[in-house]
Design a protein around this motif. Structure first.
Motif, PDB file in Angstrom:
ATOM      1  N   ARG A  23      -0.939  -2.351   2.290  1.00  0.00           N
ATOM      2  CA  ARG A  23      -0.087  -1.704   1.293  1.00  0.00           C
ATOM      3  C   ARG A  23       1.236  -1.356   1.950  1.00  0.00           C
ATOM      4  N   THR A  24       2.329  -1.580   1.199  1.00  0.00           N
ATOM      5  CA  THR A  24       3.672  -1.378   1.748  1.00  0.00           C
ATOM      6  C   THR A  24       4.457  -0.396   0.901  1.00  0.00           C
ATOM      7  N   LEU A  25       5.086   0.570   1.561  1.00  0.00           N
ATOM      8  CA  LEU A  25       6.015   1.491   0.896  1.00  0.00           C
ATOM      9  C   LEU A  25       7.433   0.978   1.121  1.00  0.00           C
ATOM     10  N   PRO A  26       8.104   0.470   0.070  1.00  0.00           N
ATOM     11  CA  PRO A  26       9.482  -0.009   0.251  1.00  0.00           C
ATOM     12  C   PRO A  26      10.473   1.145   0.297  1.00  0.00           C
ATOM     13  N   GLN A  27      11.683   0.864   0.759  1.00  0.00           N
ATOM     14  CA  GLN A  27      12.724   1.898   0.765  1.00  0.00           C
ATOM     15  C   GLN A  27      13.096   2.317  -0.646  1.00  0.00           C
ATOM     16  N   GLU A  28      13.130   1.369  -1.575  1.00  0.00           N
ATOM     17  CA  GLU A  28      13.560   1.659  -2.939  1.00  0.00           C
ATOM     18  C   GLU A  28      12.474   1.186  -3.913  1.00  0.00           C
ATOM     19  N   PRO A  29      11.468   2.023  -4.183  1.00  0.00           N
ATOM     20  CA  PRO A  29      10.363   1.638  -5.074  1.00  0.00           C
ATOM     21  C   PRO A  29      10.852   1.363  -6.496  1.00  0.00           C
ATOM     22  N   ASP A  30      10.185   0.423  -7.173  1.00  0.00           N
ATOM     23  CA  ASP A  30      10.513   0.059  -8.549  1.00  0.00           C
ATOM     24  C   ASP A  30       9.373   0.505  -9.460  1.00  0.00           C
ATOM     25  N   LEU A  31       9.633   1.497 -10.325  1.00  0.00           N
ATOM     26  CA  LEU A  31       8.607   2.023 -11.226  1.00  0.00           C
ATOM     27  C   LEU A  31       8.769   1.512 -12.647  1.00  0.00           C
ATOM     28  N   SER A  32       9.685   0.587 -12.864  1.00  0.00           N
ATOM     29  CA  SER A  32       9.928   0.096 -14.221  1.00  0.00           C
ATOM     30  C   SER A  32       8.720  -0.695 -14.717  1.00  0.00           C
ATOM     31  N   GLY A  33       8.474  -0.615 -16.017  1.00  0.00           N
ATOM     32  CA  GLY A  33       7.389  -1.368 -16.618  1.00  0.00           C
ATOM     33  C   GLY A  33       6.073  -0.625 -16.699  1.00  0.00           C
ATOM     34  N   TYR A  34       6.009   0.604 -16.181  1.00  0.00           N
ATOM     35  CA  TYR A  34       4.773   1.389 -16.230  1.00  0.00           C
ATOM     36  C   TYR A  34       4.932   2.514 -17.258  1.00  0.00           C
ATOM     37  N   PRO A  35       3.928   2.700 -18.138  1.00  0.00           N
ATOM     38  CA  PRO A  35       4.069   3.724 -19.195  1.00  0.00           C
ATOM     39  C   PRO A  35       4.001   5.150 -18.671  1.00  0.00           C
ATOM     40  N   THR A  36       3.224   5.382 -17.588  1.00  0.00           N
ATOM     41  CA  THR A  36       3.097   6.725 -17.018  1.00  0.00           C
ATOM     42  C   THR A  36       3.074   6.629 -15.500  1.00  0.00           C
ATOM     43  N   MET A  75      -1.878  12.746  -6.528  1.00  0.00           N
ATOM     44  CA  MET A  75      -0.795  13.141  -7.430  1.00  0.00           C
ATOM     45  C   MET A  75      -0.749  14.654  -7.581  1.00  0.00           C
ATOM     46  N   GLU A  76      -1.927  15.262  -7.660  1.00  0.00           N
ATOM     47  CA  GLU A  76      -1.977  16.727  -7.774  1.00  0.00           C
ATOM     48  C   GLU A  76      -1.429  17.381  -6.520  1.00  0.00           C
ATOM     49  N   ARG A  77      -1.842  16.873  -5.349  1.00  0.00           N
ATOM     50  CA  ARG A  77      -1.359  17.446  -4.088  1.00  0.00           C
ATOM     51  C   ARG A  77       0.147  17.271  -3.918  1.00  0.00           C
ATOM     52  N   LEU A  78       0.685  16.176  -4.477  1.00  0.00           N
ATOM     53  CA  LEU A  78       2.111  15.894  -4.348  1.00  0.00           C
ATOM     54  C   LEU A  78       2.927  16.464  -5.504  1.00  0.00           C
ATOM     55  N   GLY A  79       2.274  17.222  -6.389  1.00  0.00           N
ATOM     56  CA  GLY A  79       2.995  17.895  -7.468  1.00  0.00           C
ATOM     57  C   GLY A  79       3.525  16.979  -8.540  1.00  0.00           C
ATOM     58  N   LEU A  80       2.792  15.895  -8.856  1.00  0.00           N
ATOM     59  CA  LEU A  80       3.234  14.927  -9.860  1.00  0.00           C
ATOM     60  C   LEU A  80       2.437  15.091 -11.140  1.00  0.00           C
ATOM     61  N   ASP A  81       3.120  14.936 -12.283  1.00  0.00           N
ATOM     62  CA  ASP A  81       2.475  14.972 -13.588  1.00  0.00           C
ATOM     63  C   ASP A  81       2.014  13.553 -13.926  1.00  0.00           C
ATOM     64  N   PRO A  82       0.689  13.300 -13.976  1.00  0.00           N
ATOM     65  CA  PRO A  82       0.199  11.934 -14.217  1.00  0.00           C
ATOM     66  C   PRO A  82       0.681  11.326 -15.529  1.00  0.00           C
ATOM     67  N   GLU A  83       0.933  12.177 -16.533  1.00  0.00           N
ATOM     68  CA  GLU A  83       1.298  11.659 -17.851  1.00  0.00           C
ATOM     69  C   GLU A  83       2.800  11.452 -18.015  1.00  0.00           C
ATOM     70  N   ARG A  84       3.567  11.796 -17.011  1.00  0.00           N
ATOM     71  CA  ARG A  84       5.018  11.687 -17.155  1.00  0.00           C
ATOM     72  C   ARG A  84       5.452  10.224 -17.220  1.00  0.00           C
ATOM     73  N   VAL A  85       6.413   9.942 -18.100  1.00  0.00           N
ATOM     74  CA  VAL A  85       6.990   8.599 -18.184  1.00  0.00           C
ATOM     75  C   VAL A  85       7.960   8.426 -17.007  1.00  0.00           C
ATOM     76  N   PRO A  86       7.822   7.349 -16.244  1.00  0.00           N
ATOM     77  CA  PRO A  86       8.638   7.211 -15.021  1.00  0.00           C
ATOM     78  C   PRO A  86      10.075   6.771 -15.293  1.00  0.00           C
ATOM     79  N   VAL A  87      10.845   7.592 -15.981  1.00  0.00           N
ATOM     80  CA  VAL A  87      12.281   7.365 -16.178  1.00  0.00           C
ATOM     81  C   VAL A  87      13.015   8.633 -15.773  1.00  0.00           C
ATOM     82  N   ASN A  88      14.237   8.458 -15.279  1.00  0.00           N
ATOM     83  CA  ASN A  88      15.079   9.581 -14.859  1.00  0.00           C
ATOM     84  C   ASN A  88      14.393  10.463 -13.820  1.00  0.00           C
ATOM     85  N   LEU A  89      13.649   9.837 -12.920  1.00  0.00           N
ATOM     86  CA  LEU A  89      13.010  10.598 -11.855  1.00  0.00           C
ATOM     87  C   LEU A  89      14.016  10.895 -10.754  1.00  0.00           C
ATOM     88  N   SER A  90      13.828  12.024 -10.069  1.00  0.00           N
ATOM     89  CA  SER A  90      14.650  12.317  -8.897  1.00  0.00           C
ATOM     90  C   SER A  90      14.199  11.425  -7.747  1.00  0.00           C
TER      91      SER A  90
END
Length: 600
Positions: free
Chosen positions: A71-84, A106-121
């Motif tokens: 598994r590879t973590l890229p410098q600039e991940p692409d989350l487009s195309g995923y509903p949550t 996700m819980e440990r990292l403070g992420l909302d599983p249901e969030r739509v992945p747009v406009n993320l910091s």
């Protein structure tokens, strides 16, 4: 040693027609802890993409043990195309992987599983990408700058999680502390080749310097041998032609070796253009509070910032570090409390998201503002190619679009743009993202020599320890506390006498008459009103006189021509500088008093 799960041998890769990797190698065994280091643009990310199988080399071999998961973590991940976010994170897992691990991460990292992945910091994107690659618990983890945009709690969680995993790990990072804690072996990518050190990263810089010194010694010996051969051919015995022909061929080979020797990449030359020093005080905050809706971001905070301070600001993402910066630089006004900003401030800012860079503009257009081939550096004009070279850009990159530069190259470009401007206040928001270790060292040295004031937001613990003189830390519920020293000093002070009450810290205790809440008179006296009206003009006149003195003293021959004049101007400069500082102190005190009466 266990046989490698992944093996790269004699890898060659190009960027266009330019060689990037030449004979590079990489091996990863089960449980390996390997850090990959090298200059920006040296090919670290390219080597990781080849290891992942995403990119094919020009030549060389890649071997992966059958059944090995990577598994590879890229410098600039692409989350487009995923509903949550959950769909994105679970997308990295296979059939046999624990389905609940993704949710727990996700819980440990403070992420909302249901969030739509747009406009993320940047931090949210990075945490989601980390959860995606960590969830399967793969045999091999390839991590490219995993701490970028992460806050300190997330970095500390990542350290703990990686240390507990059985995966073989290849780690690219600028975070010295993370590398020292996790690595057991170092792979140095330098001038297309790879060199290995079988110790942790804490030994790397000493080892690297020894390797470079040995190279320099070998090159010196080669040059001396060439000189001896050339001397022999000019003045030696010429009767034995066959011997001479053979020796001449040897000389040609030596010359060829010298031509082909790849010299170490140079170092960037970082220096800031300093504006007139301005006044002694940069900002004075007294009991300031700032809220958005029902949420208090800054609560009853008091501090004093004086010229030359290097202040670090630390806290989790969303705590309000940017809001606190805005208050201390005058961009925001507090809801309650008083803040006064000093005079003559010329500020330059580095933003962590690099939004000021136009990806369509070329490197040259970004530096020149699109006007010709000259860069305005302080009061001088410089040719763009010469200025580029100081930041390790090649002349052929002048027409390269910013959008195709690596993360580290964009970081260096942003530094080049910022440092060309005159300033006496530097605001740095996560300046270390993507920068290589050598450039980080130079940035640290530049900040140490900088005559102005530095406000630094960073999650790089080692960089904070090296740079700042005090640390403002988030303590929860809008409370901020200032501690003497860097990040490690802050931790020690918290352990000895944790401060959970009102913010203020060392500077609040030492700030003098503007700190605290002295009794306020009912109205300004005539003398105070007169002073408040006339002090700005006096300060402007003093600032102008100081600039005139400095222009005279910039003449290097003045002392030898006229020692008396030199002495009198020096004394006048010292007197006017002291008078300006006193005037500013008085004006700030009166201004705070006037605002208190107006709010009355």
């Amino acid at each position: 040693m266990a046989p490698p799960l992944l093996l790269l041998t004699d890898i060659e890769a190009h960027i266009g027609s330019t060689p990037l990797l030449k004979g590079a190698s990489l091996s990863v065994s089960a449980g390996e802890r390997l850090c990959l280091v090298g200059r920006n643009g040296s090919g670290k990310s390219t080597l990781l993409r080849i290891a992942d199988g995403e990119l094919s080399p020009v030549s060389g071999t890649r071997f992966l043990q059958p059944g090995t998961t990577v598994r590879t973590l890229p410098q600039e991940p692409d989350l487009s195309g995923y509903p949550t976010l959950e769909a994105y994170v679970r997308g990295g897992s296979g059939e046999g992987d624990d389905p609940d691990r993704a949710r727990r991460l996700m819980e440990r990292l403070g992420l909302d599983p249901e969030r739509v992945p747009v406009n993320l910091s940047g931090g949210e994107t990075r945490r989601a990408a980390l959860a995606r690659v960590l969830a399967p618990n793969p045999d091999i983890l390839l991590l490219d700058e995993p701490t970028n945009h992460l806050d300190l709690p997330a970095i500390e969680f990542l350290e703990t999680e990686l240390a507990s995993m059985r995966s073989g790990i290849v780690l690219i990072s600028h975070d010295r502390r993370l590398l020292s804690k996790l690595s057991r072996r170092v792979l140095w990518l330098d001038r297309g080749r790879t060199l290995t050190m079988d110790r942790d990263f804490s030994h790397f810089e000493t080892w690297r310097d020894e390797v470079l010194a040995q190279e320099e010694d070998t090159a010196h010996k080669l040059d001396r041998q060439i000189l001896r051969e050339e001397d022999w051919l000019r003045y030696g015995v010429t009767a034995r032609r066959k011997r001479n022909v053979k020796r001449l061929a040897g000389l040609f080979e030596l010359r060829s070796n010298r031509r082909e020797r790849v010299k170490p990449v140079g170092t960037a030359s970082l220096s800031a253009e300093i504006a007139q020093s301005g006044g002694k005080l940069v900002a004075v905050a007294e009991g300031i509070t700032k809220s958005y809706g029902d949420r208090v971001i800054v609560r009853d905070f008091t501090t004093r910032v004086v010229r030359g301070d290097r202040i670090g600001i630390v806290g989790p993402n969303g705590a309000g570090k940017t809001t606190l910066l805005g208050l201390l630089t005058g961009k925001l006004q507090p809801d309650t409390g008083k803040i006064a900003i000093g005079t003559g401030l010329e500020m330059v800012t580095l933003d962590q998201m690099r939004e000021s860079l136009d990806p369509r503009a070329t490197l040259s257009e970004t530096l020149t503002g699109g006007s010709g081939d000259q860069v305005q550096v302080g009061d001088n004009r410089r040719h763009v190619i010469g200025y580029m070279k100081e930041f390790l850009f090649k002349p052929e990159q002048a027409r390269t679009p910013v959008g195709v530069l690596s993360g580290g190259e964009r970081g260096r470009l942003l530094l080049a743009v910022a440092l060309a401007k005159k300033s006496n206040l530097m605001v740095l928001d996560e300046p270390t993202n993507d920068l290589d270790l050598e450039t980080l060292d130079l940035l640290q040295e530049m900040l140490a020599d900088y005559a102005g004031t530095v406000l630094l937001v960073s999650h790089d613990r080692d960089f904070l320890d090296r740079v700042v003189s005090s640390t403002i830390a988030y303590e929860g519920d809008g409370n901020w506390v200032e501690y003497a020293g860097g990040y490690s000093d802050m931790l020690v002070q918290r352990g000895q006498a944790p401060e959970t009450g009102k913010a203020g810290g060392r500077r609040a205790a030492a700030a003098g008459p503007l700190q605290g809440k002295p009794a306020t008179p009912r109205k300004l006296s005539f003398k105070d009103k007169h002073a408040l009206e006339n002090l700005p003009g006096e300060m402007a006149a003093l600032t102008s006189r100081i600039a005139t003195h400095q222009r005279f003293l910039s003449d290097s021959g003045l002392f030898s021509r006229d020692p008396k004049k030199f002495k009198s101007i020096t004394a006048a400069l010292e007197a006017d500088t002291a008078a300006l500082a006193a005037a500013e102190e008085k004006w700030l005190a009166l201004e705070l008093m006037r605002e208190a009466l107006a709010a009355g």
